[in-house]
Scaffold this active site. Structure first.
Site, PDB file in Angstrom:
ATOM      1  CB  SER A  70      41.164  44.114  65.397  1.00 49.28           C
ATOM      2  OG  SER A  70      42.308  44.876  65.671  1.00 49.28           O
ATOM      3  N   GLY A  71      43.400  43.238  62.941  1.00 51.45           N
ATOM      4  CA  GLY A  71      44.653  42.536  62.690  1.00 51.45           C
ATOM      5  C   GLY A  71      44.589  41.578  61.521  1.00 51.45           C
ATOM      6  CB  SER A  95      44.948  48.019  65.747  1.00 45.56           C
ATOM      7  OG  SER A  95      43.539  48.066  65.757  1.00 45.56           O
ATOM      8  CB  SER A  96      42.571  51.271  61.615  1.00 51.14           C
ATOM      9  OG  SER A  96      43.464  51.088  60.561  1.00 51.14           O
ATOM     10  CB  THR A 108      45.436  49.107  57.543  1.00 52.44           C
ATOM     11  OG1 THR A 108      44.466  49.431  58.543  1.00 52.44           O
ATOM     12  CG2 THR A 108      46.229  50.355  57.193  1.00 52.44           C
ATOM     13  N   GLY A 153      37.945  46.568  62.633  1.00 53.06           N
ATOM     14  CA  GLY A 153      37.373  45.232  62.594  1.00 53.06           C
ATOM     15  C   GLY A 153      36.616  44.909  63.867  1.00 53.06           C
ATOM     16  CD  GLU A 167      38.665  46.827  68.310  1.00 50.28           C
ATOM     17  OE1 GLU A 167      39.620  47.275  67.669  1.00 50.28           O
ATOM     18  OE2 GLU A 167      38.174  47.384  69.318  1.00 50.28           O
ATOM     19  CG  ASN A 209      46.701  45.035  63.848  1.00 49.11           C
ATOM     20  OD1 ASN A 209      47.858  44.928  63.449  1.00 49.11           O
ATOM     21  ND2 ASN A 209      45.744  45.610  63.128  1.00 49.11           N
TER      22      ASN A 209
END
Length: 957
Positions: A31-32, A84-85, A36, A319, A321, A81
Site C-alpha cells: 500500500s502506497g 490508498s485504493s 494506482t 497492496g 497491508e 498512503n
C-alpha cells in the site's frame, strides 16, 4: 527502451496486435508503493499511442474519466498512503482488431466499507465526503442541510484527520463533476448521489439515549436523542422519517407459519441500535459504489461480441497491508495478494523451470518460496479458514472467540498458523491469530469477523429503503425478497471473485509491474535500504532475475516459429517439405546464429537474447513487402486472365450485334438528318426573311429600331434570335455614341462614374444635369466678387478651371457649422466666405485626398479624407438647395484624382465616421472626432449637433 512503465505498456499493446491475444498487466506492491499511479500512466500511454477519431476519442475520454470517480468513491488516506485504493479494480480496455479503443469493462473487488464508519486515528474516510463539503456550493450545502466543516460529522471526526497536504478536495470535486458529465450521469442522478453522501453523514450524527423506563421484556431500550438528524437523512433518501426511526430502534420477528404466522417488534438496546445505524450507512455506501461502477460499465462497454474484441487488462488491487490492528478487510486483502503472488510464481519461476526440464534443456534449478500452502490454508474446502468462518456464521449465537477456538483446533500444528494458545511467541494477543504470509507475519484480531462475513442488513431497514420515492434509491434497494435462502457470505463471495480473477488472468498473456515502496515517510529522495531489500526479497524478484538470466527470453513451438520466419530463408520459402524442427534448424543455420544463442527442445525452440528475436523480426519485415508485391502481381494476373476469358465470347457477340445495329441506325439517322436539315434550312430562311423585312428601314428610324417588334420565334430559331439581338444592340449603341457631341460624351462618362459609385448604395438624382458651377449664377448677389477672386487665384495658384462650386454648410475644427462656398478646381479644394469670397485658408491639393465617406441615407453629408498635414473636409451639400449635388461633387473629385493624379479614391458608406479637420501645418496631428448618424422623431431635417468631447451627431427624422 530500458525498463520503464511506457516500455511495458508499449510491449503489451504491440503483443496484443501482433499475436491477436488478450494481455493483462498485473500491478502489485505494498500500500502506497504507487500501483494506482502506475495504472493511470499505462492508461494514458495506451490512449496516446492508439488510434484517433471522433468516436475513438470519446471512448478514450470516458475511460480516462472513470479514474477520478473511482478514486473519489474508493480511495482514502491511510497511515501509509495519502491516496490508498480501498477496493480492488480490474479494468479491461477493449480494442478492435485494428488496435482502436472501443470500450472497457471494470470489475471491482471488496470495497472496505467499514471505513465509512470507523478507521484508525490519523486516517480519513473516502475522499468523496471531504470533496462534497469542500466543493459544493452554499446553495447545495443548504439543500443537503450540511455544514462545510468536517468536524461537525461523527463519521469524519472519529479519526481526527480532515485534510491532506497532497490532496486538494475542492479541485478534485470539480474533476469528479466533469467526469460524471463525460460519462453521461444525468443531473438527477448526480443530485441523488450528493443526497446519499449527505444522508450517510446525517446518519452518523444520529445518537441514541437510554429510556428511563425499561420495556416489559427487561431490555435496556433506547430512543433517538436528535430526531432532526433522522428526519434530514430520511428526507434526502426519500423515505418516511417515522418508518426509518422504527427500523433503527426495533427489529421485526416472525413466528409461526401459514394462518398462525405473526410478527412483532423487539426493541433494540444501545449497541444494537448503533450496529443497525452503521450497517445502514455502510450498506448505502457500498450499493452506491457498485451502482456507480455498473453505470460506468454501461457507458464504456463495447457492443461487439467477445470474439471481435481484443483487450488489455489492468489489475490495480490493494497492496499487502500490516496495520496496528488488522481485521477481516486486511485478511481478505492479504489473501488476494497471496493469490497474485502464487500466479506470479506459477507463470514465471515454477512453470518456466518445469518447461526447461520437460523440453530436455540443461538446467540448474533455482530455489524459491512457494506460497501454495498458505493459499490452501485460507481458501481450501472444506477445512480452510474461510470455510470455517462460514460454518461459524451458520451457528446461532456463535461468537468470534468460538471461531478462533475452532481455528486453534484444526490448525494448531500448521506451519503458517499461530495464535495466543498455540504459539510460543506471546506477543500474539488473546483474540488474535497470526498467519505467516509471503510478505511477512500478520496478526488478525477476530473481533467483528463473523458480523463482517455475514454482511447483511436487517429486513426492517431493507423494507424502509425499498419504499424510497427516489428512482435511483429504489434501484439500490429493490423490493425485499422473502426467500429463506441464506445469502452468500462476504468471505465466500471474495474467494469466488478471486478465483474468477485468476482464471481471467491465466487466459491472458501476463506482464508485471512490481512497485517498490522506498520508505514509510511518504517522502521523495529517501531510500530505506532495509525496507527496500525486504520487499525485493519477499516479492521473489531475486529468484526471478536468476531464472531470467540463466534462461531464455523467448520460446516458440517449431510450427509457429517456422510459419512466422520461413520467408527469411530461400530454402524454406514458400514451402518446406521436411519436418517443422528441420525447418527451424535450416532457418537458424542460414542466419548463422551462435550456438549459445539458442537451444532446440523436444517441441520448442528457445531464443536466449531478445536482440536475436528482434533480428528475425527485422528480416521478416524486410521480406514481407516483396512477398506481398509478388502475391498481388500473381493474383492480379490470374484475375485479369479469368476476366478476359469470361468476357471474350460476350465481346465477340456484342461486337457483331453492335455492327448490325449500327448499320441499321446509321441508315435511319442519315435519312432523318437530311429531312431535318431541309426543314431547318427552310425555317431559318423564313425567319431571316421576316427579320430583314422588319428592320429594313432601321437606319432612318429615330429610335434605331428600339420600337421595332421582332418576328415570332420559331422552333430552332431561338439561338439565332439571341445572336441577332446582340448584333443589333452593338450596332445601335455604336450609332448612338457616334451621334453624341463632345460635351454629351463627357456628361455620359461622368454619369457612368456616378452610377458605379452610388448604384444600390445611396439614393441620387440620375437625370439631373451636372452644371459644375452653382456660385457663378445670376441669383448670387456677390457674383462679381466671386469672379474677381477666382481670376486672381487662377493667376497666382496655377489652377485653370472650376470643376465644381456650390454653397455648403461646413463643420469647422470647433465642431461648429459655417456657411461657405466650396470650390473644386482641377488641382485644389477651396473654402471661401460667401460674404466677400475671401479664402479662409489655403487650398487643399486634390493629390492629398485619400477617401470619401457618405451615408446610405437621403442626405447631403460628405466627408473628404485627406492625408496629413491637410485637414479632412466635412460638409453638408443638401442645406441650401432642393437638388442633391453630393453625387456631382463626389464624382468630380473621384474622376479628377483618377485621371490626373492616378489616385484611386475609395468611397465608403456608413453611419459612423472618424475624421480630423483640425490638422494644419503647425499641428500635423490635429484631433480625431467621431460623427454618428442617428434617428430622432422630433427632427424634421438632418441637423448637426455637437456632443461631449470628440463625439458629434447628425440627427434624422
Amino acid at each position: 527502451m530500458p525498463p520503464h512503465i511506457y516500455a511495458l505498456a508499449d510491449d503489451s499493446y504491440r503483443s496484443m496486435l501482433q499475436y491477436k491475444m488478450n494481455q493483462c498487466i498485473i500491478i502489485s506492491g505494498e500500500s502506497g508503493a504507487g500501483k494506482t499511479e502506475a495504472s493511470k500512466i499505462i492508461m494514458q500511454y495506451v490512449s496516446f499511442v492508439s488510434g484517433s477519431g471522433k468516436d475513438i476519442n470519446r471512448v478514450k475520454d470516458q475511460l480516462l474519466s472513470s479514474n477520478p470517480i473511482l478514486e473519489a468513491f474508493g480511495n482514502a488516506k491511510t497511515l501509509r498512503n495519502d491516496n490508498s485504493s480501498r477496493f480492488g479494480k480490474y479494468m479491461e480496455i477493449q480494442f478492435d482488431y485494428a488496435g482502436n479503443p472501443i470500450g472497457g469493462l471494470i470489475t471491482v473487488y471488496l470495497l472496505e466499507k467499514s471505513r465509512v464508519v470507523t478507521r484508525a486515528e490519523g486516517e480519513r474516510g473516502f475522499h468523496i465526503f471531504y470533496q462534497l463539503l469542500a466543493g459544493a456550493t452554499d446553495q447545495q450545502l443548504k439543500e443537503l442541510q450540511l455544514k462545510k466543516s468536517p468536524e461537525a460529522y461523527k463519521y469524519l471526526s472519529t479519526s481526527k484527520c480532515y485534510s491532506v497536504s497532497t490532496v486538494n478536495d475542492q479541485k478534485d470535486w470539480n474533476e469528479v463533476k466533469t467526469a460524471m458529465t463525460t460519462l453521461g450521469f444525468s443531473e438527477a442522478q448526480q443530485t441523488t448521489i450528493r443526497k446519499t453522501i449527505a444522508a450517510i453523514l446525517h446518519l452518523g450524527n444520529v445518537e441514541f439515549q437510554a429510556d428511563t423506563v425499561p420495556k416489559a421484556q427487561g431490555i435496556d431500550t433506547v430512543h433517538v436523542a436528535n430526531p432532526d438528524e433522522v428526519e434530514a437523512a430520511a428526507k434526502l433518501l426519500g423515505v418516511n422519517a417515522e418508518f426509518l426511526t422504527a427500523a433503527l430502534l426495533f427489529r421485526s420477528v416472525s413466528t409461526g407459519v401459514g394462518k398462525r404466522l405473526s410478527s412483532y417488534g423487539i426493541p433494540l438496546d444501545h449497541n444494537s441500535a448503533i450496529y443497525v445505524r452503521d450497517a445502514l450507512a455502510k450498506g448505502l455506501y457500498e450499493r452506491l459504489f457498485l451502482w456507480l461502477v455498473s453505470h460506468i460499465n454501461t457507458k464504456i462497454k463495447s457492443s461487439l461480441s467477445t470474439t471481435e474484441i481484443l483487450s488489455i487488462g489492468l489489475l490495480d488491487i490493494y497492496g499487502f497491508e500490516i496495520f496496528q490492528k488488522n481485521s477481516f478487510e486486511q485478511f481478505c486483502i492479504n489473501h488476494c495478494n497471496e493469490k497474485l503472488q502464487q500466479v506470479f510464481i506459477e507463470l514465471t519461476l515454477k512453470s518456466e523451470q518445469e518447461e526447461y526440464v520437460r523440453e530436455g534443456i540443461e538446467w540448474t534449478p533455482v530455489k524459491y518460496f512457494d506460497n501454495k500452502t498458505i493459499c490452501e490454508l485460507i481458501e481450501k474446502k472444506p477445512m480452510g479458514i474461510i470455510s470455517l468462518l462460514d460454518e461459524s456464521c451458520l451457528i446461532a449465537n456463535s461468537s468470534d472467540q468460538a471461531f478462533l477456538e475452532k481455528l486453534d483446533k484444526y490448525f494448531a500444528k500448521h506451519d503458517h498458523y499461530e495464535s495466543f494458545l498455540t504459539a510460543k511467541d506471546k506477543t500474539i494477543k488473546s483474540g488474535e491469530f497470526r498467519l505467516k504470509h509471503y510478505a511477512g507475519d500478520v496478526s488478525y484480531d477476530v473481533s467483528g469477523f463473523i458480523d463482517k462475513n455475514k454482511d447483511t442488513l436487517w429486513r426492517d431497514v431493507l423494507v424502509v429503503m425499498s419504499q424510497s420515492t427516489d428512482s435511483l434509491m429504489s434501484t439500490l434497494f429493490p423490493p425485499v425478497d422473502d426467500s429463506k435462502k441464506r445469502p452468500e457470505t462476504a468471505g465466500s463471495q471474495f474467494r469466488t471473485a478471486m478465483n474468477s480473477l485468476i482464471d481471467t488472468l491465466l487466459k491472458c498473456q501476463p506482464h508485471y509491474v512490481r512497485c517498490i515502496k522506498p520508505n514509510d515517510l511518504k517522502k521523495s529522495g529517501n531510500m530505506d535500504e532495509e525496507r527496500t531489500r525486504h520487499q525485493i526479497r519477499y516479492l521473489g524478484l531475486v529468484e526471478n532475475v536468476r531464472v531470467r538470466r540463466a534462461g531464455f527470453a523467448n520460446r516458440q513451438e517449431y510450427k509457429r516459429f517456422l510459419h512466422r520466419y520461413k520467408m527469411t530463408t530461400p530454402s524454406t520459402w514458400p514451402t518446406w517439405k521436411g519436418s517443422d524442427r528441420s525447418g527451424v534448424e535450416e532457418i537458424i543455420k542460414h542466419h548463422k546464429l551462435p550456438s549459445d544463442e539458442f537451444r532446440l527442445g523436444k517441441t520448442k525452440v528457445f531464443i536466449k537474447n531478445p536482440r536475436t528475436l528482434f533480428m528475425f523480426e527485422e528480416k521478416r519485415a524486410e521480406v514481407l513487402p516483396k512477398i506481398m508485391i509478388k502475391l498481388q502481381a500473381t493474383w492480379r494476373g490470374y484475375w485479369q486472365r479469368m476476366q478476359y476469358k469470361k468476357t471474350r465470347a460476350a465481346h465477340n457477340i456484342q461486337s457483331a450485334w453492335r455492327g448490325y445495329k449500327s448499320g441499321i441506325i446509321y441508315i435511319k439517322n442519315q435519312a432523318a438528318f437530311l429531312i431535318q436539315l431541309k426543314w431547318r434550312s427552310y425555317k431559318a430562311n423564313k425567319y431571316m426573311s421576316s427579320v430583314i423585312s422588319s428592320f429594313q428601314n432601321v437606319k432612318s428610324d429615330p429610335t434605331l429600331g428600339k420600337t421595332t417588334k421582332w418576328p415570332p420565334v420559331t422552333p430552332g430559331s431561338a439561338r439565332a434570335e439571341g445572336y441577332l439581338i446582340l448584333i443589333w444592340r452593338k450596332w445601335r449603341a455604336e450609332r448612338m455614341v457616334k451621334s453624341l457631341s463632345e460635351e454629351e460624351t463627357s456628361i455620359i462618362k461622368q454619369k457612368i462614374i456616378t452610377y458605379d459609385i452610388f448604384h444600390g448604395k445611396k439614393p441620387w438624382n440620375a437625370p439631373r444635369k451636372f452644371e459644375a458651377d452653382y456660385v457663378d449664377v445670376e441669383s448670387n448677389p456677390n457674383r462679381k466678387k466671386f469672379i474677381s477672386v477666382m481670376q486672381k487665384m487662377f493667376l497666382s495658384g496655377g489652377d485653370t478651371r472650376v470643376l465644381f462650386a456650390d454653397f455648403v454648410s461646413k463643420i469647422n475644427s470647433k465642431s461648429a457649422a459655417q456657411q461657405r462656398a466650396l470650390v473644386v478646381t482641377d488641382s485644389n479644394i477651396y473654402k471661401q466666405d460667401p460674404k466677400n469670397y475671401k479664402m479662409t485658408k489655403g487650398g487643399i491639393p486634390l493629390s492629398s485626398v485619400s477617401g470619401i465617406a457618405l451615408t446610405g441615407r437621403s442626405d447631403g453629408w460628405v466627408l473628404v479624407r485627406c492625408s496629413a498635414p491637410h485637414p479632412d473636409v466635412l460638409v453638408d451639400l443638401g442645406v441650401f438647395s432642393d437638388n442633391e449635388k453630393f453625387s456631382e461633387f463626389v464624382t468630380v473629385i473621384v474622376s479628377q484624382c483618377r485621371s490626373v493624379f492616378g489616385n484611386l479614391v475609395s468611397v465608403d458608406f456608413s453611419d459612423n465616421w472618424t475624421y480630423n479637420n483640425a490638422r494644419s501645418a503647425k499641428d500635423n496631428a490635429g484631433k480625431d472626432f467621431q460623427l454618428k448618424f442617428a434617428s430622432d422623431a422630433a427632427i424634421k431635417v438632418p441637423t448637426f449637433k455637437k456632443g461631449k468631447g470628440t463625439q458629434n451627431f447628425v440627427y434624422y427624422s
